[in-house]
Design an enzyme around this catalytic site. Structure first.
Site, PDB file in Angstrom:
ATOM      1  N   TYR A 138       0.158  13.227   8.668  1.00 50.43           N
ATOM      2  CA  TYR A 138       1.606  13.092   8.770  1.00 50.43           C
ATOM      3  C   TYR A 138       2.240  14.232   9.562  1.00 50.43           C
ATOM      4  O   TYR A 138       3.355  14.095  10.072  1.00 50.43           O
ATOM      5  CB  TYR A 138       2.249  13.033   7.392  1.00 50.43           C
ATOM      6  CG  TYR A 138       1.930  11.791   6.594  1.00 50.43           C
ATOM      7  CD1 TYR A 138       1.270  10.710   7.158  1.00 50.43           C
ATOM      8  CD2 TYR A 138       2.287  11.693   5.255  1.00 50.43           C
ATOM      9  CE1 TYR A 138       0.971   9.575   6.431  1.00 50.43           C
ATOM     10  CE2 TYR A 138       2.000  10.560   4.514  1.00 50.43           C
ATOM     11  CZ  TYR A 138       1.343   9.510   5.106  1.00 50.43           C
ATOM     12  OH  TYR A 138       1.046   8.386   4.375  1.00 50.43           O
ATOM     13  N   LYS A 183     -12.964  11.028   2.519  1.00 51.67           N
ATOM     14  CA  LYS A 183     -13.729  10.050   3.305  1.00 51.67           C
ATOM     15  C   LYS A 183     -14.775  10.821   4.097  1.00 51.67           C
ATOM     16  O   LYS A 183     -14.866  10.743   5.331  1.00 51.67           O
ATOM     17  CB  LYS A 183     -12.786   9.263   4.224  1.00 51.67           C
ATOM     18  CG  LYS A 183     -13.428   8.045   4.894  1.00 51.67           C
ATOM     19  CD  LYS A 183     -13.910   6.981   3.922  1.00 51.67           C
ATOM     20  CE  LYS A 183     -14.449   5.771   4.698  1.00 51.67           C
ATOM     21  NZ  LYS A 183     -15.096   4.788   3.807  1.00 51.67           N
ATOM     22  N   ASP A 216     -12.196   4.638  -0.468  1.00 52.17           N
ATOM     23  CA  ASP A 216     -12.290   3.192  -0.658  1.00 52.17           C
ATOM     24  C   ASP A 216     -12.866   2.853  -2.027  1.00 52.17           C
ATOM     25  O   ASP A 216     -12.409   1.916  -2.696  1.00 52.17           O
ATOM     26  CB  ASP A 216     -13.093   2.534   0.464  1.00 52.17           C
ATOM     27  CG  ASP A 216     -14.351   3.293   0.845  1.00 52.17           C
ATOM     28  OD1 ASP A 216     -14.552   4.419   0.351  1.00 52.17           O
ATOM     29  OD2 ASP A 216     -15.137   2.768   1.655  1.00 52.17           O
ATOM     30  N   ASP A 240      -0.805   9.330  -0.767  1.00 51.83           N
ATOM     31  CA  ASP A 240       0.337   8.432  -0.633  1.00 51.83           C
ATOM     32  C   ASP A 240      -0.064   7.019  -1.049  1.00 51.83           C
ATOM     33  O   ASP A 240       0.608   6.361  -1.858  1.00 51.83           O
ATOM     34  CB  ASP A 240       0.809   8.460   0.823  1.00 51.83           C
ATOM     35  CG  ASP A 240       2.144   7.767   1.032  1.00 51.83           C
ATOM     36  OD1 ASP A 240       2.719   7.248   0.057  1.00 51.83           O
ATOM     37  OD2 ASP A 240       2.629   7.756   2.176  1.00 51.83           O
ATOM     38  N   ASP A 244       0.790   5.107  -4.859  1.00 51.16           N
ATOM     39  CA  ASP A 244       1.564   3.870  -4.881  1.00 51.16           C
ATOM     40  C   ASP A 244       0.774   2.762  -5.567  1.00 51.16           C
ATOM     41  O   ASP A 244       1.343   1.940  -6.304  1.00 51.16           O
ATOM     42  CB  ASP A 244       1.949   3.450  -3.462  1.00 51.16           C
ATOM     43  CG  ASP A 244       3.166   4.192  -2.941  1.00 51.16           C
ATOM     44  OD1 ASP A 244       3.718   5.017  -3.700  1.00 51.16           O
ATOM     45  OD2 ASP A 244       3.563   3.965  -1.789  1.00 51.16           O
TER      46      ASP A 244
END
Length: 353
Positions: A138, A183, A216, A240, A244
């Site tokens: 970001y 990851k 994942d 993020d 959520d």
């Protein structure tokens, strides 16, 4: 000593839920003799309309001078496609305040167990996501284009270590279990992340059990077995998305609070839901996430644990009595729900004095 709190109502339902938080903060301030000074400033799309800037200089200065900042919500389709987006103000504010640790708790209210869409949820479901908030993709370099585009995910060792410390210390106060999400099988930034977390845990937090999980796999396990987790730490974008995802476990995104903290005790507090422009102005938004965020504000930025617990207990009492907003199958308006929490606070305070 006066605690200065800046209110950023923002956009959509933001002003409605901010008013709810302000009302509750004012009530517990009176009950517990807290000296709270609250002032509102323009932010987000509302500030673009008023001043051409989602984070006007006056607002930024006030936030930097405050002990805590409360944000309602930001953004909406009105500003989509514009050169300046409301969300850029939020990213700038996070960076300016250096609130690098985003705490997003997920817990199940026993009275709402049947409202969760997951059969895997139990009353024991209670975990904390610790999200790094001012680094990663970001805030990396980017290039825009119609044929090619790029976003750089950059992390420095010290950025990983300071967020990991927050997570380790949270785990020490809870069950002593920490899961770090990355990851690392694909991303170089994730391999750095994993190495720093591993080394820090072995060196400074041998009492905390650390597991590493690919993002994942975590996305699946969070749904399949939410009770398996206690404290989860991860980088900005993964945090993020996962937080959520976690928000729906409780039954409604409208229930979920958050706190974004730095090293100084200053914090930025907000419900994690969006601005919900489709219901703005209709008095039907769920204020519980905002009110619970106000409790986190008292706990982390005002060192006021008793008032924070009083708010959380009042929320639970109200919902256990069957008083629910529309998103939870009830019929209470935003203001009515706030009134129920306020009444529960006043009743509890009267009975204890």
């Amino acid at each position: 000593m006066t605690k200065k709190i800046v209110l950023l109502p923002g956009d959509g339902v933001g002003p409605e839920v901010t008013k709810a938080a302000e009302t509750i903060l004012g009530a517990v301030g009176d009950q517990f003799n807290l000296d709270l000074s609250m002032r509102s400033f323009a932010f987000g799309g509302a500030a673009i309309d008023a001043a051409g800037d989602p984070l006007p200089p006056e607002t930024l200065t006030a936030c930097q001078d405050a002990d805590a900042v409360f944000l309602g919500a930001v953004g909406g389709p009105k500003w989509d496609g514009q050169a300046i987006r409301p969300e850029t103000g939020l990213l700038r504010l996070r960076k300016a305040l250096d609130v690098f640790a985003n705490l997003r708790p997920t817990r199940i209210y026993k009275s709402l167990l049947d409202r969760s869409p997951l059969r895997t949820v139990t009353p024991k479901t209670d975990f904390l996501i610790v999200r790094e908030l001012v680094g990663g993709i970001y805030f990396g370099d980017r290039s825009e284009g119609s044929e090619t585009a790029s976003d750089v995910c950059l992390y420095h060792c010290h950025e990983v270590e300071r967020i990991a410390r927050v997570a380790f210390e949270a785990a020490q106060k809870r069950s002593g279990r920490l899961v770090s999400v990355d990851k690392a099988n694909v991303l170089a930034s994730s391999r750095l992340w994993r190495g720093v977390v591993t080394d820090l845990g072995a060196r400074d937090y041998p009492d905390v059990t650390v597991d590493h999980m690919l993002v994942d796999a975590m996305a699946m396990r969070l749904i399949q077995a939410p009770d398996d987790f206690d404290v989860i730490v991860t980088e900005n974008m993964f945090g993020d998305i996962l937080s959520d995802e976690a928000s729906v476990i409780s039954g409604s995104i409208g229930l979920s609070p958050s706190a974004s903290l730095g090293d100084t005790g200053k914090g930025l507090y907000e419900p994690i839901h969006g601005s919900a422009p489709d219901i703005a102005g209709e008095d039907i938004a769920n204020p519980v996430g905002a009110i619970a965020s106000a409790a986190m504000l008292l706990r982390h930025s005002c060192n006021a644990e008793a008032p924070a617990r009083a708010i959380e207990t009042a929320i639970e009492t109200v919902m256990a009595a069957g008083h629910l907003t529309r998103d939870l199958g009830g019929d209470l308006a935003c203001t009515a729900m706030t009134g129920k929490v306020l009444a529960a606070l006043e009743k509890a305070f009267a009975s204890s004095h």
